[in-house]
Design a protein around this motif. Structure first.
Motif, PDB file in Angstrom:
ATOM      1  N   LEU A 296       0.855  -1.186   0.000  1.00  0.00           N
ATOM      2  CA  LEU A 296       0.000   0.000   0.000  1.00  0.00           C
ATOM      3  C   LEU A 296       0.891   1.236   0.000  1.00  0.00           C
ATOM      4  N   ILE A 297       0.438   2.284  -0.698  1.00  0.00           N
ATOM      5  CA  ILE A 297       1.192   3.535  -0.765  1.00  0.00           C
ATOM      6  C   ILE A 297       0.233   4.700  -0.587  1.00  0.00           C
ATOM      7  N   ALA A 298       0.629   5.610   0.299  1.00  0.00           N
ATOM      8  CA  ALA A 298      -0.091   6.874   0.435  1.00  0.00           C
ATOM      9  C   ALA A 298       0.875   8.007   0.119  1.00  0.00           C
ATOM     10  N   ARG A 299       0.381   8.989  -0.639  1.00  0.00           N
ATOM     11  CA  ARG A 299       1.187  10.179  -0.885  1.00  0.00           C
ATOM     12  C   ARG A 299       0.318  11.415  -0.730  1.00  0.00           C
ATOM     13  N   HIS A 300       0.878  12.429  -0.089  1.00  0.00           N
ATOM     14  CA  HIS A 300       0.153  13.659   0.207  1.00  0.00           C
ATOM     15  C   HIS A 300      -1.155  13.355   0.938  1.00  0.00           C
TER      16      HIS A 300
END
Length: 365
Positions: free
Chosen positions: A58-62
C-alpha cells in the motif's frame, strides 16, 4: 519469535468485531505524482515471486491512498501479524500515556510501575535508575540482546517463563568488555541492544500507569481515533498484552499509523500523540550500527537511496520484512506485508521492493 512457542504460550484475542475499514481519501497515482506504469511493473514483479511471499503493498502520498494491492487470498480485511512493528505502536502508547498524565515524562524510572512483578533477581541499584526512555531506545543496561543467541535476555528464553516482566528485570546488568565501547563513549551516550523483553515490559509500564489493560488503553487512545478496529493482540501466560510483537492489524491500519507519524501525531486534525513526543520518536536517540544507522523511540531511522538520491526515512519493522516506511521529504507512507519468515535476507527483499519500485515510482514534487 519461535512460532511453536507462541502457539503454546499465547492466546489470540479479537478486541472488537470486524467492521468498517479505516477510511482513506483515495486518489489516482498520477494526480499525486506517482507513475501508474511503474506501479504496474512493481505488482508484476511481486506476482512473479521476485520478492518471495509479499502479501500486500500500500502507498499513500500527500495523505491520499494511491496504491493498494493484495497478493494473497486473505485480502483487505485480513489482520496481518506485524511482528516487531508492534514495538512502534507501544512507543505511541507511551506518548498517549504521557499526554494523559499517567507517565510524567520519559525520564520516569520504570521500577515503580512494575514493582508488583518483583522481587527481582540480580539486585542492583542501576536497575532502579532504568527509565522509560532507556526502554524506548533499546539502551537499558540489562543484559538483553535478541541478536545474540547466548544472551540471557534473548527473546526466545522469555517465552519459556510465565511472567515476562519478571524475566526482564531478573536479568543481570550487562558487561562492557574492552572491544565494546561503554555508553558514554558511544553516539548519543547510549549502548543500543535489541531487546524485545524491554518493549514487552514497556507495555506493562503503560498498563500499570494508566490503570487499564494495555489493549483497552490502546483502543481508547490510539486505535479508535484512527478508525482501527478488530485488532488482534497476543498475550503472555499471565494475560499481559504483548507490546513487543505479534499485534494483528489490517494493512490499511498500518498505513494509518505511518501517516500519524508523518503528521507529527495528528489524524484528521485531531491530536492523538503529543507533537513533541512524535518528533522524539523519529529523532536519532541511539546508534545501532553503520549498516542500520540510528534509532529513535522504538522506531528505525533508515536511509533509502532512490534513483541515486538518498531519502531519510522512519520505519516500523518486523520479522519477515514486514514494514511501514515513512519518507517525509516525499510526503509518503509505504506498507509492505510479507510471510517471508523462513526466507534469507527478508529485510533486504522488502527494502529493495520499497526503494527500487515503490519509491522509484515517485517524481519529487
Amino acid at each position: 519469535m519461535h512460532r511453536l512457542l507462541i502457539t503454546a504460550c499465547t492466546l489470540l484475542a479479537v478486541a472488537t468485531p470486524i467492521s468498517a475499514q479505516t477510511i482513506w481519501p483515495v486518489a489516482s497515482p498520477e494526480s499525486q505524482g506517482v507513475s501508474t506504469d511503474r506501479l504496474a511493473t512493481m505488482d508484476a514483479a511481486v506476482r512473479a515471486g521476485t520478492f518471495q511471499k509479499v502479501t500486500s503493498v500500500l502507498i499513500a502520498r500527500h495523505g491520499r491512498l494511491v496504491h493498494e494491492t493484495y497478493f494473497d487470498d486473505a485480502g483487505r480485511e485480513s489482520r496481518r501479524n506485524t511482528r516487531s512493528a508492534t514495538k512502534t505502536v507501544t512507543a505511541m502508547l507511551v506518548g498517549a500515556a504521557i499526554a494523559e498524565g499517567d507517565i510524567a515524562s520519559v525520564d520516569e524510572p520504570v521500577m515503580p510501575f512494575i514493582a508488583s512483578h518483583g522481587p527481582f533477581d540480580n539486585p542492583d541499584l542501576r536497575k532502579s535508575a532504568i527509565t522509560v526512555e532507556d526502554l524506548l531506545t533499546m539502551s537499558s543496561l540489562l543484559e538483553c540482546d535478541d541478536d545474540n543467541q547466548f544472551s540471557r535476555g534473548n527473546e526466545e528464553r522469555m517465552y519459556l517463563i510465565e511472567d515476562w516482566v519478571k524475566f526482564t528485570f531478573d536479568l543481570p546488568i550487562r558487561g562492557f568488555p574492552a572491544w565494546i565501547p561503554r555508553p558514554a563513549d558511544q553516539p548519543y551516550g547510549r549502548a543500543f541492544s535489541y531487546c524485545t523483553a524491554g518493549s514487552t515490559t514497556l507495555g506493562a509500564v503503560v498498563q500499570s500507569a494508566s490503570g487499564e489493560p494495555l489493549d483497552v488503553f490502546a483502543r481508547r487512545t490510539l486505535f479508535a481515533p484512527l478508525g482501527i478496529e478488530g485488532e488482534q493482540w497476543q498475550f503472555s501466560p499471565t494475560g499481559l498484552p504483548q507490546g513487543g510483537g505479534g499485534l494483528g492489524l489490517r494493512s490499511r491500519d498500518l498505513l494509518a499509523l505511518g501517516q500519524l507519524l508523518l503528521n507529527r501525531g495528528q489524524w484528521e486534525g485531531q491530536r492523538v500523540i503529543p507533537e513533541a513526543f512524535a518528533v522524539a520518536m523519529t529523532t536519532p536517540q541511539a546508534s545501532v550500527d553503520p549498516q542500520r544507522g540510528d534509532y529513535g523511540y522504538l522506531t528505525w531511522l533508515p536511509t533509502y537511496t532512490v534513483n541515486g538520491q538518498p531519502h531519510a526515512a522512519w520505519a516500523m519493522a518486523g520479522t519477515g520484512g514486514n514494514k511501514v516506511v515513512i519518507v517525509p521529504d516525499l510526503d509518503a507512507v509505504v506498507v509492505v506485508t510479507t510471510e517471508n519468515y523462513n526466507v534469507r535476507n527478508p529485510h533486504v527483499l522488502a527494502d529493495t521492493l520499497i526503494a527500487e519500485h515503490a519509491l522509484a515510482s515517485f517524481n519529487q514534487r
